[in-house]
Design an enzyme around this catalytic site. Structure first.
Site, PDB file in Angstrom:
ATOM      1  N   LYS A  68       0.934  -1.084   0.075  1.00  0.00           N
ATOM      2  CA  LYS A  68       0.069   0.057  -0.145  1.00  0.00           C
ATOM      3  C   LYS A  68       0.621   1.330  -0.091  1.00  0.00           C
ATOM      4  O   LYS A  68       1.744   1.502   0.753  1.00  0.00           O
ATOM      5  CB  LYS A  68      -1.013   0.073   1.402  1.00  0.00           C
ATOM      6  CG  LYS A  68      -2.148  -0.611   1.078  1.00  0.00           C
ATOM      7  CD  LYS A  68      -2.758  -0.686   2.469  1.00  0.00           C
ATOM      8  CE  LYS A  68      -3.768   0.404   2.529  1.00  0.00           C
ATOM      9  NZ  LYS A  68      -4.593   0.612   3.712  1.00  0.00           N
TER      10      LYS A  68
HETATM   11  O1  G3P Z   1      -8.193   1.729   4.830  1.00  0.00           O
HETATM   12  C1  G3P Z   1      -8.075   3.080   5.065  1.00  0.00           C
HETATM   13  C2  G3P Z   1      -8.834   3.312   6.459  1.00  0.00           C
HETATM   14  O2  G3P Z   1      -8.187   2.524   7.351  1.00  0.00           O
HETATM   15  C3  G3P Z   1      -9.061   4.483   6.729  1.00  0.00           C
HETATM   16  O3  G3P Z   1     -10.259   4.665   7.559  1.00  0.00           O
HETATM   17  O4  G3P Z   1     -11.632   5.047   9.324  1.00  0.00           O
HETATM   18  O5  G3P Z   1      -9.367   5.841   9.321  1.00  0.00           O
HETATM   19  O6  G3P Z   1     -10.774   6.946   7.898  1.00  0.00           O
HETATM   20  P1  G3P Z   1     -10.663   5.767   8.634  1.00  0.00           P
END
Ligand code: G3P
Length: 221
Positions: free
Chosen positions: A87
């Protein structure tokens, strides 16, 4: 449409993979910080739970050269196969690193995407997946679903084979809506995934079936 688990919690991963047709796990430094285990410990534990399903591991290096070395190191250190996706955040160095990683024969997920243009450039750089952050867009009074929809449409319009892996969800409705605009894949937390796979009416229906007819089932198995 496929579902991945956006968690490094082993209990969550075990449960999700035991019951549901999950296709992989995605991680990032923030997700890993919730488990408070070093990468050298947590990645093998995750791999034990998911077999040959996809594992997406995010790099933390800043320059393209370092990103490539870091990505390669994980492949060697964890003895990763073709289910490994590095990633790479779509910084300037990240875009260059995506091209270098693809030249080195690696699978790449371009992450931290907030616009349709970032997604197209990442696809042109060779990314296998692009990961737009839906809820983080919604949080800044933008429209996460519209960005995903634009990316999906644009990829179709221009015959781009890169898949859209929508990420950052707060609720089931956001996942419903990205699925309806043709998004290929989503990665979501344990809480959101379990919420979208269950319904109280299903539970009630099963209880009613048991109450009404279980005494009639006299054929033993
Ligand atoms: O995969 C990306 C993700 O983990 C971001 O999620 O909830 O931290 O915005 P969030």
């Amino acid at each position: 449409m496929i579902y991945l688990a956006d968690t490094a919690n082993l209990e969550e991963i075990k449960e999700l993979f035991h019951y549901y047709p999950m296709q992989g796990v995605t991680t990032n430094p923030t997700i890993l910080s919730h488990e408070d285990k070093p990468l050298s410990v947590i990645i093998p534990q995750i791999l034990d739970c998911i077999g040959d399903k996809m594992i997406h591991i995010q790099v933390i290096s800043e320059t393209a050269e370092d990103i490539l070395q870091e990505a390669k190191k994980y492949r060697e250190f964890f003895d990763l196969k073709n289910n490994y996706y590095v990633k790479i955040p779509v910084t300037k160095e990240g875009f260059r690193a995506i091209q270098m990683a693809k030249d080195a024969g690696m699978n790449v997920t371009a992450t931290a995407i907030f616009t349709q243009q970032q997604a197209i450039i990442a696809a042109n750089a060779g990314a296998d997946f692009v990961a737009p952050y839906v809820n983080r867009l919604d949080n800044i009074v933008s429209h996460g679903i519209d960005v995903v929809s634009d990316i999906v449409k644009c990829f179709r319009l221009h015959g781009i084979s890169t898949k859209v892996l929508a990420a950052s969800f707060k609720n089931v409705d956001q996942i419903y809506r990205v699925s309806m605009v043709g998004c290929h894949s989503v990665t979501a937390s344990y809480e959101v995934l379990t919420a979208l796979m269950s319904h109280p009416m299903t539970d009630k229906g099963v209880l009613d079936f048991e109450r009404d007819g279980s005494h009639l089932y006299d054929v033993k198995w």
